[in-house]
Design a protein around this motif. Structure first.
Motif, mmCIF file in Angstrom:
data_model
loop_
_atom_site.group_PDB
_atom_site.id
_atom_site.type_symbol
_atom_site.label_atom_id
_atom_site.label_comp_id
_atom_site.label_asym_id
_atom_site.label_seq_id
_atom_site.Cartn_x
_atom_site.Cartn_y
_atom_site.Cartn_z
ATOM 1 N N ALA A 135 -29.521 -45.566 55.708
ATOM 2 C CA ALA A 135 -28.982 -44.200 55.428
ATOM 3 C C ALA A 135 -28.256 -43.936 54.170
ATOM 4 O O ALA A 135 -28.685 -42.926 53.588
ATOM 5 C CB ALA A 135 -28.170 -43.827 56.908
ATOM 6 N N GLY A 138 -30.822 -44.333 51.569
ATOM 7 C CA GLY A 138 -31.868 -43.193 51.432
ATOM 8 C C GLY A 138 -30.983 -41.836 51.023
ATOM 9 O O GLY A 138 -31.584 -40.992 50.393
ATOM 10 N N PHE A 179 -36.363 -43.066 54.887
ATOM 11 C CA PHE A 179 -35.981 -42.573 55.845
ATOM 12 C C PHE A 179 -36.645 -42.750 57.161
ATOM 13 O O PHE A 179 -36.239 -42.684 58.347
ATOM 14 C CB PHE A 179 -36.264 -40.797 55.558
ATOM 15 N N ALA B 124 -25.763 -40.280 55.354
ATOM 16 C CA ALA B 124 -26.611 -39.747 54.463
ATOM 17 C C ALA B 124 -26.121 -38.816 53.583
ATOM 18 O O ALA B 124 -25.910 -38.609 52.405
ATOM 19 C CB ALA B 124 -27.965 -39.198 55.136
#
Lengths: 199, 187
Positions: A135, A138, A179, B124
């Protein structure tokens, strides 16, 4: 669901009157079949995640574009190692892909022996670390790709995608693949939770 | 009665209580970590959202005011951190329920599911913010992106500092999911 109760032979400690007498139940297929199904699904998800992670690393690593003309001012070759964030992306996705390949034997062990706890806990712990790395790679690459597509007027950062179309497409595709791999890892962790719940 | 548990004929005194005690300890640690994560992500969101620096001089060409929403990635960062801190707050009651009832299974699996999703979101968001902060500090000569930190010093310090809180949240999530999984694995 039927259960059989095996009373084990008395240990010497029991004979001396010190330890408790313990019997164990063996489950017939109900719970074992459920855990085996989860283990098979886990294995298949891992294969999918391997494909996605290695595709992301490979696409980003092979993204290089040289424009056929030149002027005095601009650079006309764009490659992933011009941006340190993309270098981090390639390295991190390769690590995630390599970890997933190495975790396949543990997954196979879980299919054969669904009630083993130690491989399951090990896989949960390492899957969480792999998810975090995935993650992170990304998210960071997505931020830079967004900048490359849109630029930023407040910081005077130009949108380099205007010139480097192919490079931009490859890089965006790599981010999407990472993802997909992250979603697969989320499902892997949740599946392991469900398998542990039936323990 | 479900046929899940082993039939134990006779147990040492306190053994079942000891198992419940370990699970209760795990649940208490879970609660404390959730508080830590809540504080970390909330402070990170607030610190990023209150960035505002105006330089005291002007020319015709360059803008001299920097705010977090000049960069859309930072907007995403603030939103992600705010959402995760709200999630931490809302998951505190479930955590308290786990402390009170050590043998709870469904609440732990619910927490695992949502913790994993929130981990992905928070990681993220914080990495996207870190990538932009890195660009702001270093710039990129190949893409002709200037390092805006040269001019906006306090803006830069604030956005760099707000990354710390959100990475504390990421670490908290990793430990929390492991704790919930190990509590589930103990019968």
């Amino acid at each position: 669901m039927s259960t059989t109760i095996d009373i084990t032979e008395e240990t010497s400690a029991v004979a001396k009157g010190k330890a408790p007498l313990i019997a164990t139940t063996t489950y017939s297929d109900g719970s074992k079949g459920y855990k085996k199904g989860i283990a098979i699904f886990d294995f298949l998800l891992r294969l999918g995640a391997i494909v996605a992670a290695l595709a992301a690393a490979g696409t980003m690593g092979s993204s290089e574009q040289t424009l056929p003309f030149f002027t005095q001012f601009f650079q006309f070759r764009a490659s992933y190692d011009d941006l340190p964030t993309f270098q981090f992306f390639v390295i991190a996705m390769s690590i995630v892909g390599g970890y997933l390949v190495l975790s396949l034997p543990f997954s196979i062990v879980l299919i054969i022996r669904p009630s083993a706890v130690a491989p399951k806990m090990l896989l949960v712990a390492l899957d969480i670390v792999a998810l975090t790395l995935n993650a992170a790679a990304g998210g960071a690459a997505a931020a830079v790709v967004y900048l490359a597509h849109n630029g930023n007027s407040s910081a005077n950062w130009l949108a380099i995608c205007q010139q480097f179309g192919d490079f931009c497409q490859k890089v965006s595709g790599a981010v999407v693949a990472s993802f997909i791999s992250a979603v697969a890892l989320v499902f892997l962790v949740v599946l392991s939770g469900f398998a542990l719940r039936r323990h | 009665m479900k046929g899940d548990a082993p039939v134990v004929l006779g147990e040492p005194k306190g053994y079942t209580a000891q198992k419940a005690g370990v699970k209760r300890g795990i649940a208490i640690l879970d609660f404390i970590l959730r508080l830590v994560g809540f504080i970390g992500t909330l402070s990170s969101a607030i610190m990023m959202a209150t960035t505002n620096e105006t330089l005291p001089f002007f020319t015709q060409f360059i803008r001299f005011r920097a705010e977090y929403n000049d960069l859309p990635t930072f907007t995403f960062f603030v939103v992600a951190n705010a959402a995760v801190s709200a999630y931490f707050l809302l998951s505190l009651p479930l955590s308290i329920f786990n402390i009170l009832r050590s043998s709870a299974k469904n609440s732990r699996i619910i927490l695992i599911i949502f913790d994993t999703g929130m981990l992905a979101l928070l990681t993220a968001g914080s990495s996207a913010g870190a990538a932009i902060v890195y660009l702001a500090h270093r710039g990129n000569t190949k893409a002709n992106w200037l390092a805006i930190c040269q001019q906006f010093n306090s803006f830069c310090e604030r956005i760099s500092g707000s990354l710390i809180g959100s990475y504390v949240g990421v670490t908290v999530f990793i430990v929390l999911i492991l704790l919930s999984a190990s509590a589930l694995a103990r019968r």
